[in-house]
Motif scaffolding. Structure first.
Motif, PDB file in Angstrom:
ATOM      1  N   MET A  87       8.453   7.258   1.143  1.00 21.81           N
ATOM      2  CA  MET A  87       7.500   6.266   1.537  1.00 21.81           C
ATOM      3  C   MET A  87       6.672   6.167   2.851  1.00 21.81           C
ATOM      4  SD  MET A  87      10.041   2.987   0.229  1.00 21.81           S
ATOM      5  CE  MET A  87      10.914   3.090  -1.633  1.00 21.81           C
ATOM      6  N   TYR A  88       7.422   7.042   3.640  1.00 21.05           N
ATOM      7  CA  TYR A  88       6.878   6.996   5.363  1.00 21.05           C
ATOM      8  C   TYR A  88       6.611   8.403   5.488  1.00 21.05           C
ATOM      9  CZ  TYR A  88       9.216   2.457   4.669  1.00 21.05           C
ATOM     10  OH  TYR A  88       9.394   1.274   4.381  1.00 21.05           O
ATOM     11  N   GLY A  89       5.322   8.678   5.939  1.00 17.59           N
ATOM     12  CA  GLY A  89       5.088  10.049   6.469  1.00 17.59           C
ATOM     13  C   GLY A  89       5.451  10.288   7.811  1.00 17.59           C
ATOM     14  N   SER A  90       5.768   9.452   8.523  1.00 17.78           N
ATOM     15  CA  SER A  90       6.342   9.589   9.866  1.00 17.78           C
ATOM     16  C   SER A  90       7.927   8.895  10.001  1.00 17.78           C
ATOM     17  CB  SER A  90       5.458   9.191  10.782  1.00 17.78           C
ATOM     18  OG  SER A  90       5.166   7.851  10.873  1.00 17.78           O
ATOM     19  N   HIS A  91       8.620   9.244  10.896  1.00 14.91           N
ATOM     20  CA  HIS A  91       9.948   8.845  11.058  1.00 14.91           C
ATOM     21  C   HIS A  91       9.978   7.743  11.970  1.00 14.91           C
ATOM     22  CE1 HIS A  91      14.427   9.295  11.243  1.00 14.91           C
ATOM     23  NE2 HIS A  91      14.062   9.747   9.905  1.00 14.91           N
ATOM     24  N   TYR A  92      11.164   6.773  12.164  1.00 11.00           N
ATOM     25  CA  TYR A  92      11.141   5.934  13.196  1.00 11.00           C
ATOM     26  C   TYR A  92      11.357   6.589  14.459  1.00 11.00           C
ATOM     27  CZ  TYR A  92      15.935   6.150  11.073  1.00 11.00           C
ATOM     28  OH  TYR A  92      17.277   6.606  10.556  1.00 11.00           O
TER      29      TYR A  92
ATOM     30  N   ARG B 225       0.749  -1.301   0.036  1.00 11.62           N
ATOM     31  CA  ARG B 225      -0.094  -0.065  -0.014  1.00 11.62           C
ATOM     32  C   ARG B 225       0.984   1.248  -0.028  1.00 11.62           C
ATOM     33  NH1 ARG B 225      -2.719  -3.155   3.814  1.00 11.62           N
ATOM     34  NH2 ARG B 225      -1.885  -1.747   5.687  1.00 11.62           N
ATOM     35  N   LEU B 226       1.879   1.297   0.724  1.00  7.20           N
ATOM     36  CA  LEU B 226       2.851   2.374   0.986  1.00  7.20           C
ATOM     37  C   LEU B 226       3.492   2.625  -0.575  1.00  7.20           C
ATOM     38  CD1 LEU B 226       4.354   1.592   4.412  1.00  7.20           C
ATOM     39  CD2 LEU B 226       2.820   3.567   3.823  1.00  7.20           C
ATOM     40  N   LEU B 227       3.969   1.521  -1.200  1.00  9.44           N
ATOM     41  CA  LEU B 227       4.678   1.757  -2.433  1.00  9.44           C
ATOM     42  C   LEU B 227       3.688   2.088  -3.482  1.00  9.44           C
ATOM     43  CD1 LEU B 227       6.803  -1.718  -2.431  1.00  9.44           C
ATOM     44  CD2 LEU B 227       7.445   0.828  -1.998  1.00  9.44           C
TER      45      LEU B 227
END
Length: 919
Positions: A388-393, A374-376
């Motif tokens: 790819m990611y709207g928030s960080h780790y 879904r993210l891809l």
């Protein structure tokens, strides 16, 4: 009832008894908004009028965005009044006292200077309990003393429409106050201190920056806060400093962190400067007080220690976080640690089952294939710049998500006086892991506390009212996995998992993602490891943004969204060397059995031999000179010894090969093959033949039994510099830029008419000065006159690595006993450790002078210098532990027996010296 609040202010003069302030301060900089400054305080009275007039003594704090009243009685709440919510601030004439008399404040008439009328008041720590702030919207006014212009200016700043303009005006006020003040030199610890420099800076702690003056002398580092909070002066002795790190703050190179202990988490001070020049000058001045500081603290040197098992996985990750600008004082760059356990549902945790562990080759966002797809899909349709990611780790919110039970005031500061919703809090380890796998925006990793010994972050020991979840359950302690009996057991098993064999074998894959070559670029895209561009170092130059509002928005996003660590490695990180021994732990159990720490019985003889080597190397600094002989007329170039140790052969630039008897202590033979220098020698198996290389381009075979030259290889176009032998193959290095591999059987050598078969010719870009084989004979390393080290597969003769290593010629090379690393000594006065697998330079040690030759056990180095000394190096620490006088000129050749107990050295002084290790 009159709902107005009046704060009557006096000049600051707290009453003291034996040096202690009568009331303990509950004020903290965490009561301020993010990026807010605290300027000054005044003794004050809060006067309220209901049925009767009440006066409460306390202290009023004037801050850049608010005024805060801290009452003396602990039962009374702290009052915070945002300046943006003030209707007006106006001066008061001393004869305009009607309102004051109505409130019964005649006692303090001469102190009034300013009225503040406001609409909103925050009530904090009511009943002296840490809890969400209570807000009342009511008319109120305050009377302030002292610098009324400051109040007017700060109120005007808060009323500006644009946030950028507000920030710029506050910054101008701050810089003006800093410029009008200076460090109080009466605070020096000694009258003999000499000032080196003074500048303005801010002391950084989590969510807080405190402006003031930095002063450094020849003895101490000082920081004096502009507001005198939390103490008038912070002082650090330069002699006590153990480590210092340059830091990024807000992705700008402005920070400096100082450690005075070996605690990798807690520093003594973190400073943020207003320009990089001041930061760097202070850094290099302090560094002069640290022995070998620059050599000790590189990612490569820590990698080498970790690979060889000298530091644990936990310690290595802490070091990498430190080097990548992660600090516990900066929640936007808090140290990041990986999830390593994947099983939070079983009754027992099986460390032998790989399924118990998380796949460390993938970021958290890629662990669930369905979510990743879904993210891809979103990523493919996204305009540039894509992520790819709207928030960080890792971000301040995630750190405090884990730490809310021990740092509730930090969470309240971050979230404007509120806790998160009870169902979104850190309620369960299993639930948190599940959400990290399935949540649409949850990709967080862990923090060091999960692998420490303090369980308090898992327990609500402060009895905080963190709310109720759906169903009515009160938020209390964190729910632990079934395999953990309590919080202590949970942390102990987490530690064991981090140091386990599986994690040790795969941790380098996670390091590639977070600190390494998969952090950015095409490798990051291939690894599904792409975050928002603003999180990466160098992606945005905040100082070049002219629009103040846009600049503030970017800085806010940087500080609150999370930051990717500084990239430490640009090539694949090598794997850890995992021995047969049980995995190391940071806190071994007292009940560990002998069998768990011992190797298998089938290797006892090998281990006994290895133990003797370790004993010899641990005593290498106690070398005893046994004998010294002047055998040649020119510099010694090579040393070889028969297997029984009876005969020593040496070559020299005087063109002769000498045979010396150790038993009789006398010269037995002297042979000359040409009128040019001999460059090296070796003895073939069975002790029947000595092979010598020469500057006349030839290789000569000398029969010990017959006492004559048997054969000659005329195989190079320039001087032959070095030779190696393994399994009937001779490797010859030459200044003609080649290494040639010859097939020659000893039986054939006895026949003068024998032919030598050329198996391979390894081409180089410059003359080859030295070569070495690893213990198994499977790898060859070569070093050129231009400082390049190459590594070759001797089975296929394929070039594996080619590393520009030195700025001058490579003098000597050696493989570590496990063949994982190569050590090189160069003309540029450097020792460098290379990783065979990746070609990465793991460690660089600067030496006072070039080291011409050396022996190495993988940790300790015995080297010969140009001045003729023997040096014993602790390679991990990058320093000399012993200096042994040896030759009167450059030390040019060295030999060591298999047990590492006998050493022979040769030099330009024509001497051959015999040494023994002393136990």
């Amino acid at each position: 009832m009159d709902t107005r609040i009046c704060v009557t202010v006096l000049p600051l003069c707290p009453q003291l008894i034996d040096g202690f302030v009568l009331f303990s301060s509950r004020f903290s900089l965490l009561l301020l908004d993010l990026e807010e400054y605290y300027f000054e305080q005044h003794t004050a009275y809060n006067v309220t009028r209901s049925s009767t007039t009440q006066k409460v003594r306390g202290s009023l704090k004037i801050c850049s965005k608010s005024v805060i009243f801290e009452p003396e009685p602990l039962s009374e709440p702290i009052l915070k009044i945002p300046l943006r919510d003030c209707q007006k601030i106006e001066g008061v004439e001393e004869n305009d006292l009607t309102e004051m008399r109505l409130l019964g404040t005649d006692l303090f008439l001469m102190s009034f200077s300013v009225f503040v009328f406001c609409l909103k008041v925050y009530y904090i720590k009511e009943g002296n309990v840490v809890a969400p702030y209570r807000i009342e919207r009511k008319d109120a006014f305050c009377c302030l003393a002292s610098d009324e212009n400051l109040c007017f200016q700060l109120h005007r700043a808060s009323c500006l429409d644009k946030l950028g303009d507000q920030t710029a005006m506050i910054a101008a006020i701050l810089q003006s106050r800093l410029a009008r003040t200076s460090f109080d030199k009466n605070s020096f610890q000694s009258v003999s201190e000499k000032l080196h420099m003074e500048c303005e800076a801010e002391m950084v702690s989590p969510l807080v920056t405190n402006p003031g003056h930095v002063c450094i002398t020849d003895q101490n580092l000082y920081f004096q806060p502009l507001n005198g909070h939390p103490e008038p002066v912070v002082q650090i002795s330069l002699r006590s400093v153990r480590r210092i790190y340059k830091r990024r703050h807000g992705l700008r190179p402005l920070g400096l962190e100082v450690f005075c202990s070996e605690n990798d988490l807690c520093s003594d001070i973190y400073l943020k400067f207003y320009n990089t020049k001041d930061r760097d000058e202070l850094y290099y001045y302090i560094a002069t007080f640290l022995e070998n500081h620059m050599a000790e603290h590189t990612a490569e040197s820590y990698m080498l220690q970790w690979q060889r098992g000298h530091i644990s996985n936990y310690q290595y990750l802490l070091h990498l976080n430190n080097l990548a600008d992660r600090s516990c004082n900066d929640l936007s760059q808090y140290p990041v640690f990986p999830w390593v356990i994947a099983d939070y549902t079983s009754a027992e945790l099986d460390f032998r089952n790989p399924a118990s562990f998380r796949d460390l080759s993938k970021p958290v966002g890629a662990l669930n294939p369905e979510r990743l797809e879904r993210l891809l899909a979103r990523y493919r349709d996204m305009p540039e710049p894509k992520f790819m990611y709207g928030s960080h780790y890792s971000s301040p919110g995630y750190v405090l998500f884990y730490l809310v039970r021990v740092a509730p005031e930090y969470m309240l500061c971050l979230q404007n006086g509120r806790y998160d919703h009870a169902d979104r809090m850190f309620n369960s380890v299993a639930e948190t892991w599940k959400n990290c796998l399935e949540g649409a925006t949850d990709f967080k990793e862990l923090i060091p506390e999960f692998y420490g010994n303090d369980t308090s972050f898992l327990e609500n020991s402060l009895n905080l009212n963190l709310g109720k979840r759906q169903g009515g359950r009160t938020v209390g302690d964190v729910a632990l996995p079934p395999w953990a009996s309590d919080a202590t057991d949970f942390l102990q098993k987490s530690q064991k998992a981090l140091e386990s064999q599986f994690v040790s074998q795969h941790l380098h894959e996670w390091i590639d993602l977070v600190f390494g070559y998969k952090q950015r670029g095409s490798e990051a895209i291939a690894a599904h490891n792409v975050f928002h561009p603003v999180t990466y170092e160098g992606s945005i130059d905040c100082d070049s943004i002219e629009d103040p509002d846009q600049k503030i928005a970017v800085l806010t996003q940087i500080l609150e969204f999370g930051q990717t660590p500084k990239q430490l490695f640009t090539t694949p990180h090598p794997q850890r060397i995992t021995p047969r021994f049980q995995s190391m732990t940071r806190t071994p159990s007292q009940n560990t059995s002998f069998n768990e720490l011992s190797p298998g019985t089938d290797s006892s003889f090998e281990d006994l031999t290895e133990e003797s080597r370790r004993l010899a190397w641990s005593n290498m600094g106690k070398l005893k000179l046994v004998a010294s002989h002047k055998l040649h007329k020119e510099a010694i170039t090579g040393i070889a010894v028969t297997r029984n140790g009876a005969s020593v052969f040496t070559t020299s630039q005087d063109s002769t090969l000498k045979m010396f008897s150790k038993e009789s202590g006398s010269l037995q033979r002297s042979m000359s093959f040409s009128n040019m220098a001999l460059s090296s020698c070796l003895i073939l198996p069975e002790d029947a033949t000595v092979v010598c290389s020469s500057w006349d381009n030839n290789v000569y075979f000398y029969s010990i039994a017959y006492g004559r030259r048997q054969d000659t290889i005329m195989g190079h176009d320039d001087a032959v510099s070095k030779m190696c032998w393994r399994d009937n193959q001779l490797y010859t290095a030459s200044w003609d830029s080649t290494v040639k591999v010859w097939r020659c059987v000893p039986a054939d050598i006895m026949n003068k008419r024998s032919q030598f078969q050329l198996l391979a010719e390894l081409e180089h870009d410059a003359g080859v000065n030295t070569i070495v084989l690893n213990h198994a004979g499977t790898l060859l390393a070569s070093g050129t006159k231009e400082g390049v080290v190459s590594m070759w597969n001797t089975g296929s003769f394929v070039l594996l690595q080619q590393v520009p290593c030195h700025s001058g010629k490579v003098h000597d090379l050696a493989f570590s006993p496990d063949s994982r690393h190569v050590l090189s000594a160069g003309e540029d006065s450097c020792l460098r450790v290379l990783d065979v697998q990746t070609g990465m330079v793991l460690s660089t040690v600067a030496t006072e002078e070039p080291q011409r030759c050396f022996c190495w056990d993988g940790d300790t180095v015995l080297s010969g210098t140009v001045s003729g000394e023997l040096l014993v190096w602790d390679l991990m620490a990058g320093k000399v532990t012993h200096r042994i006088p040896a030759h009167t000129g450059p030390l040019t050749a060295m030999w060591m027996n298999e047990q590492c107990s006998s050493i022979i050295t040769g030099g330009e002084d024509k001497q051959v010296i015999f040494w023994k290790t002393q136990f």
